[in-house]
Write a protein that holds these residues in place. Structure first.
Motif, PDB file in Angstrom:
ATOM      1  N   LEU A 248       0.871  -1.166   0.000  1.00 51.52           N
ATOM      2  CA  LEU A 248       0.000   0.000   0.000  1.00 51.52           C
ATOM      3  C   LEU A 248       0.912   1.221   0.000  1.00 51.52           C
ATOM      4  O   LEU A 248       1.660   1.447   0.952  1.00 51.52           O
ATOM      5  N   ILE A 249       0.880   2.001  -1.079  1.00 59.25           N
ATOM      6  CA  ILE A 249       1.726   3.185  -1.227  1.00 59.25           C
ATOM      7  C   ILE A 249       0.859   4.407  -0.949  1.00 59.25           C
ATOM      8  O   ILE A 249      -0.189   4.580  -1.568  1.00 59.25           O
ATOM      9  N   MET A 250       1.320   5.253  -0.029  1.00 56.17           N
ATOM     10  CA  MET A 250       0.528   6.416   0.380  1.00 56.17           C
ATOM     11  C   MET A 250       1.445   7.539   0.840  1.00 56.17           C
ATOM     12  O   MET A 250       2.656   7.366   0.945  1.00 56.17           O
ATOM     13  N   SER A 251       0.854   8.687   1.129  1.00 55.09           N
ATOM     14  CA  SER A 251       1.612   9.840   1.600  1.00 55.09           C
ATOM     15  C   SER A 251       2.077   9.607   3.037  1.00 55.09           C
ATOM     16  O   SER A 251       1.492   8.798   3.767  1.00 55.09           O
TER      17      SER A 251
ATOM     18  N   ALA B  23       2.511  -1.568   4.296  1.00 56.87           N
ATOM     19  CA  ALA B  23       2.247  -0.147   4.071  1.00 56.87           C
ATOM     20  C   ALA B  23       3.563   0.607   3.968  1.00 56.87           C
ATOM     21  O   ALA B  23       4.471   0.381   4.768  1.00 56.87           O
ATOM     22  N   VAL B  24       3.677   1.490   2.980  1.00 57.44           N
ATOM     23  CA  VAL B  24       4.870   2.319   2.821  1.00 57.44           C
ATOM     24  C   VAL B  24       4.460   3.758   2.534  1.00 57.44           C
ATOM     25  O   VAL B  24       3.462   4.011   1.868  1.00 57.44           O
ATOM     26  N   ALA B  25       5.253   4.674   3.061  1.00 57.55           N
ATOM     27  CA  ALA B  25       5.038   6.095   2.799  1.00 57.55           C
ATOM     28  C   ALA B  25       5.953   6.516   1.663  1.00 57.55           C
ATOM     29  O   ALA B  25       7.097   6.083   1.582  1.00 57.55           O
ATOM     30  N   SER B  26       5.443   7.350   0.777  1.00 61.42           N
ATOM     31  CA  SER B  26       6.226   7.850  -0.347  1.00 61.42           C
ATOM     32  C   SER B  26       6.294   9.364  -0.301  1.00 61.42           C
ATOM     33  O   SER B  26       5.256  10.032  -0.224  1.00 61.42           O
TER      34      SER B  26
ATOM     35  N   PHE C 226      -2.287   3.717  -3.553  1.00 59.44           N
ATOM     36  CA  PHE C 226      -2.256   2.584  -4.471  1.00 59.44           C
ATOM     37  C   PHE C 226      -2.014   1.316  -3.680  1.00 59.44           C
ATOM     38  O   PHE C 226      -1.202   1.307  -2.766  1.00 59.44           O
ATOM     39  N   MET C 227      -2.676   0.227  -4.062  1.00 60.99           N
ATOM     40  CA  MET C 227      -2.427  -1.071  -3.454  1.00 60.99           C
ATOM     41  C   MET C 227      -2.337  -2.105  -4.564  1.00 60.99           C
ATOM     42  O   MET C 227      -3.184  -2.155  -5.444  1.00 60.99           O
ATOM     43  N   GLY C 228      -1.276  -2.908  -4.512  1.00 61.84           N
ATOM     44  CA  GLY C 228      -1.080  -3.953  -5.506  1.00 61.84           C
ATOM     45  C   GLY C 228       0.249  -4.656  -5.282  1.00 61.84           C
ATOM     46  O   GLY C 228       0.972  -4.361  -4.329  1.00 61.84           O
ATOM     47  N   PRO C 229       0.606  -5.590  -6.167  1.00 66.35           N
ATOM     48  CA  PRO C 229       1.834  -6.370  -6.000  1.00 66.35           C
ATOM     49  C   PRO C 229       3.080  -5.603  -6.458  1.00 66.35           C
ATOM     50  O   PRO C 229       3.080  -4.969  -7.512  1.00 66.35           O
TER      51      PRO C 229
END
Length: 178
Positions: free
Chosen positions: A74-77, A112-115, A125-128
């Motif tokens: 899961l890529i997010m702020s 979960a990761v912060a970008s 965004f969520m995906g492989p």
């Protein structure tokens, strides 16, 4: 001095990979509903009280083919990431140690990761990760990172050149809040 430049380059590259630069597409442009991405919801600011439920709703909206993959992300702020971490700890799902780098959405295998490329944005965004590709040109002489001291002008000088690109092999494996 080198650490300063490396940190700045890291932030620039991450922003480019997420947002592109107008001439080249980043993940935000590539992962759109038009490209087959499932829209999980309209992008909104998460709070500690709703972040866990919202992240689990994104997981529930994933395409069936994605559920079996073990490399979901899961890529997010950073601000939404903080809300998720606080929501997880306040909900007593499990203990997150200070500075933990592996935070998972409760009840899922999604990391979960912060970008820094999403600072100020509510897009998620969520995906492989196996469908995400970053490319560089490491075969030519174009890639350079040099720092040197110029005695003539009594100053530090730097030269940084590189090529970078991003692609997604199967956008249909992703779900997004756009």
């Amino acid at each position: 001095m080198a650490e300063h430049f490396v940190g700045k380059l890291h932030n620039y590259n991450e922003n480019f990979l997420i947002n592109g630069d107008g001439a080249y597409s980043g993940l935000t442009d590539i992962l759109t509903v038009a490209n087959g991405v499932v829209s999980g919801a309209t992008a909104s600011q998460w709070t500690a009280s709703n972040a866990v439920a919202n992240a689990q709703a994104l997981y529930a909206a994933l395409p069936d083919k994605s559920y079996t993959m073990d490399d979901l992300v899961l890529i997010m702020s950073p601000q939404n990431y903080r809300a998720l971490v606080l929501g997880i700890t306040q909900g007593n799902y499990f203990h997150i140690e200070p500075g933990a780098t592996n935070v998972f959405v409760p009840g899922t295998q999604v990391r979960a990761v912060a970008s820094s490329g999403l600072v100020g944005s509510n897009v998620k965004f969520m995906g492989p990760t196996s469908a995400l590709f970053m490319g560089t040109d490491l075969t030519s002489d174009f890639e350079q990172f040099r720092l040197w001291y110029s005695q003539d002008n009594d100053e530090m000088r730097g030269l940084m050149r590189w090529r970078l690109g991003v692609a997604v092999s199967e956008p249909s494996l992703f779900v997004a809040e756009l």
